[in-house]
Enzyme design. Structure first.
Site, short mmCIF file in Angstrom:
data_model
loop_
_atom_site.label_atom_id
_atom_site.label_comp_id
_atom_site.label_asym_id
_atom_site.label_seq_id
_atom_site.Cartn_x
_atom_site.Cartn_y
_atom_site.Cartn_z
N TYR A 1 0.85 -1.20 0.00
CA TYR A 1 0.00 0.00 0.00
C TYR A 1 0.88 1.25 0.00
O TYR A 1 0.68 2.17 -0.81
CB TYR A 1 -0.92 -0.02 1.23
CG TYR A 1 -1.75 1.22 1.42
CD1 TYR A 1 -2.73 1.58 0.50
CD2 TYR A 1 -1.56 2.04 2.54
CE1 TYR A 1 -3.49 2.73 0.69
CE2 TYR A 1 -2.32 3.17 2.73
CZ TYR A 1 -3.29 3.52 1.80
OH TYR A 1 -4.04 4.65 1.99
N LYS B 1 1.48 4.43 -2.94
CA LYS B 1 1.30 5.86 -2.69
C LYS B 1 2.63 6.63 -2.81
O LYS B 1 2.63 7.79 -3.18
CB LYS B 1 0.67 6.06 -1.31
CG LYS B 1 -0.72 5.43 -1.17
CD LYS B 1 -1.78 6.12 -2.04
CE LYS B 1 -3.18 5.65 -1.66
NZ LYS B 1 -4.25 6.46 -2.25
N THR C 1 -12.86 7.21 8.37
CA THR C 1 -13.84 6.80 7.35
C THR C 1 -14.35 5.40 7.74
O THR C 1 -13.70 4.69 8.52
CB THR C 1 -13.20 6.77 5.94
OG1 THR C 1 -12.08 5.90 5.97
CG2 THR C 1 -12.76 8.15 5.51
N1 LIG Z 1 -8.97 6.82 5.83
C1 LIG Z 1 -7.67 6.93 6.02
O1 LIG Z 1 -7.17 6.82 7.18
C2 LIG Z 1 -6.75 7.28 4.88
C3 LIG Z 1 -5.46 7.72 5.20
C4 LIG Z 1 -4.60 8.04 4.15
C5 LIG Z 1 -5.01 7.94 2.83
N2 LIG Z 1 -6.27 7.49 2.55
C6 LIG Z 1 -6.64 7.41 1.13
O2 LIG Z 1 -7.83 8.14 0.95
C7 LIG Z 1 -8.53 7.63 -0.18
C8 LIG Z 1 -10.00 7.42 0.19
O3 LIG Z 1 -10.07 6.44 1.20
P1 LIG Z 1 -11.20 6.43 2.32
O4 LIG Z 1 -10.52 6.28 3.64
O5 LIG Z 1 -12.14 7.54 2.10
O6 LIG Z 1 -11.88 4.99 2.07
P2 LIG Z 1 -13.24 4.54 1.36
O7 LIG Z 1 -14.41 5.19 2.02
O8 LIG Z 1 -13.16 3.06 1.31
O9 LIG Z 1 -13.10 5.16 -0.08
C9 LIG Z 1 -12.47 4.50 -1.13
C10 LIG Z 1 -13.15 4.92 -2.40
O10 LIG Z 1 -12.46 4.32 -3.50
C11 LIG Z 1 -13.39 3.69 -4.34
N3 LIG Z 1 -12.78 2.53 -4.96
C12 LIG Z 1 -12.06 1.54 -4.36
N4 LIG Z 1 -11.67 0.63 -5.27
C13 LIG Z 1 -12.16 1.04 -6.47
C14 LIG Z 1 -12.09 0.53 -7.79
N5 LIG Z 1 -11.45 -0.61 -8.08
N6 LIG Z 1 -12.70 1.21 -8.80
C15 LIG Z 1 -13.36 2.37 -8.52
N7 LIG Z 1 -13.45 2.91 -7.29
C16 LIG Z 1 -12.86 2.25 -6.28
C17 LIG Z 1 -14.55 3.30 -3.44
O11 LIG Z 1 -15.75 3.26 -4.19
P3 LIG Z 1 -16.58 1.93 -4.52
O12 LIG Z 1 -16.33 0.95 -3.42
O13 LIG Z 1 -18.00 2.42 -4.59
O14 LIG Z 1 -16.05 1.49 -5.84
C18 LIG Z 1 -14.59 4.45 -2.46
O15 LIG Z 1 -15.40 5.50 -2.96
C19 LIG Z 1 -7.81 6.35 -0.61
O16 LIG Z 1 -6.98 6.62 -1.71
C20 LIG Z 1 -6.96 6.02 0.63
O17 LIG Z 1 -5.81 5.29 0.27
C21 LIG Z 1 -7.15 7.16 3.55
#
Ligand SMILES: NC(=O)c1ccc[n+]([C@@H]2O[C@H](COP(=O)([O-])OP(=O)(O)OC[C@H]3O[C@@H](n4cnc5c(N)ncnc54)[C@H](OP(=O)(O)O)[C@@H]3O)[C@@H](O)[C@H]2O)c1
Length: 251
Positions: free
Chosen positions: A158, A162, A193
């Site tokens: 992961y 990134k 989230t």
């Molecule tokens: N939450 C954290 O602590 C955190 C920290 C650092 C970075 N991030 C980054 O923030 C971003 C959003 O994450 P989040 O925490 O908000 O999680 P999340 O709610 O699970 O959001 C992930 C999003 O990506 C979409 N997605 C995943 N796989 C996909 C695919 N194959 N095709 C199209 N869409 C896809 C999902 O939509 P569907 O399932 O509807 O397809 C969902 O809308 C990610 O890039 C994650 O790496 C999160």
């Protein structure tokens, strides 16, 4: 009332059916942008669009799986049709993570993480950035992560996706900057989230305490930073990885 500083602009937000992407889509709409909500879960996508419209914003949902060049080209085509032919703002936010020791990492999970976090977005930029460049204006923001900057056992793949996204951010800033296109990334710390809350349970608060600010971010705090990078208030910023991590990478 939020300043309508993005009125007349169209924003494509990948991964906006939930979490950080959903919060970003809603805030971009409050700033006046027409938002294209993207993800695989249609019911959630429709819900985000309904919430934006209920607040007098403009949004449409495009259902898409983002994993390779073909899916990126298809998404770009459908988003351009939906937007009336122009995407001004691209938020590469969709992401996925499967954590575990290197020796236990399945090839299919490696591919899923690299394809979703990197390959799909690479080819989406390949489709949309040249069109922005031809107009002499456009903004791209990538959602990275703090663990793309330091090592956490179990998060190697992961983090590697990134870390590569961080370098793509700089590469694209160099490539498209002369044509007026700005490219930046936000690098979130632990953010509350649904998926993270479910996965971490009680451990979530402990993770939050590892940052100098001592708490887990709300998705809206990450979205604030993303939106800032899309507006003209950040007009001289490109090629930056903006840490939005409560100070975690400072220590
Ligand atoms: N939450 C954290 O602590 C955190 C920290 C650092 C970075 N991030 C980054 O923030 C971003 C959003 O994450 P989040 O925490 O908000 O999680 P999340 O709610 O699970 O959001 C992930 C999003 O990506 C979409 N997605 C995943 N796989 C996909 C695919 N194959 N095709 C199209 N869409 C896809 C999902 O939509 P569907 O399932 O509807 O397809 C969902 O809308 C990610 O890039 C994650 O790496 C999160």
């Amino acid at each position: 009332m939020t300043e309508q500083d993005l009125a007349g602009r169209t924003a494509l937000v990948t991964g906006s059916t939930s979490g950080i992407g959903e919060a970003t889509a809603k805030q971009l709409a409050k700033h006046g942008a027409h938002v294209i909500v993207v993800g695989r879960r249609q019911e959630l996508g429709d819900g985000v669009v309904a919430a934006i419209r209920a607040a007098d914003g403009k949004a449409d949902y495009v259902r898409a799986e983002l994993s390779d060049a073909a899916s990126a080209r298809e998404l770009a085509k459908r988003a351009l049709e939906t937007s009336g032919g122009q995407i001004d703002i691209l938020i590469n936010n969709a992401g996925t993570a499967v954590f575990g020791p290197t020796a236990e990492t399945l090839e299919e999970n490696w591919e899923m993480m690299f394809n979703t976090n990197l390959k799909g977005h690479f080819f989406l930029v390949a489709e949309l950035a040249p069109k922005m460049a031809a107009r002499g204006k456009g903004v791209i923001v990538n959602t990275s992560t703090m663990v793309g900057q330091f090592a956490v056992p179990g998060m190697a793949v992961y983090g590697a996706t990134k870390a590569a996204l961080n370098l793509l951010t700089k590469s694209w800033a160099a490539e498209f900057g002369p044509a007026g296109v700005r490219v930046n990334a936000v690098s979130p710390g632990t953010t509350s989230t649904r998926k993270v809350v479910d996965a971490m349970g009680d451990g979530l608060d402990e993770l939050g305490k590892q940052a100098p600010l001592g708490y887990v971010a709300d998705a809206s705090e990450i979205a604030d930073a993303i939106v800032y990078l899309t507006t003209d208030k950040s007009s001289y910023i490109t090629g930056t990885i903006l840490n939005v991590d409560g100070g975690r990478t400072a220590i």
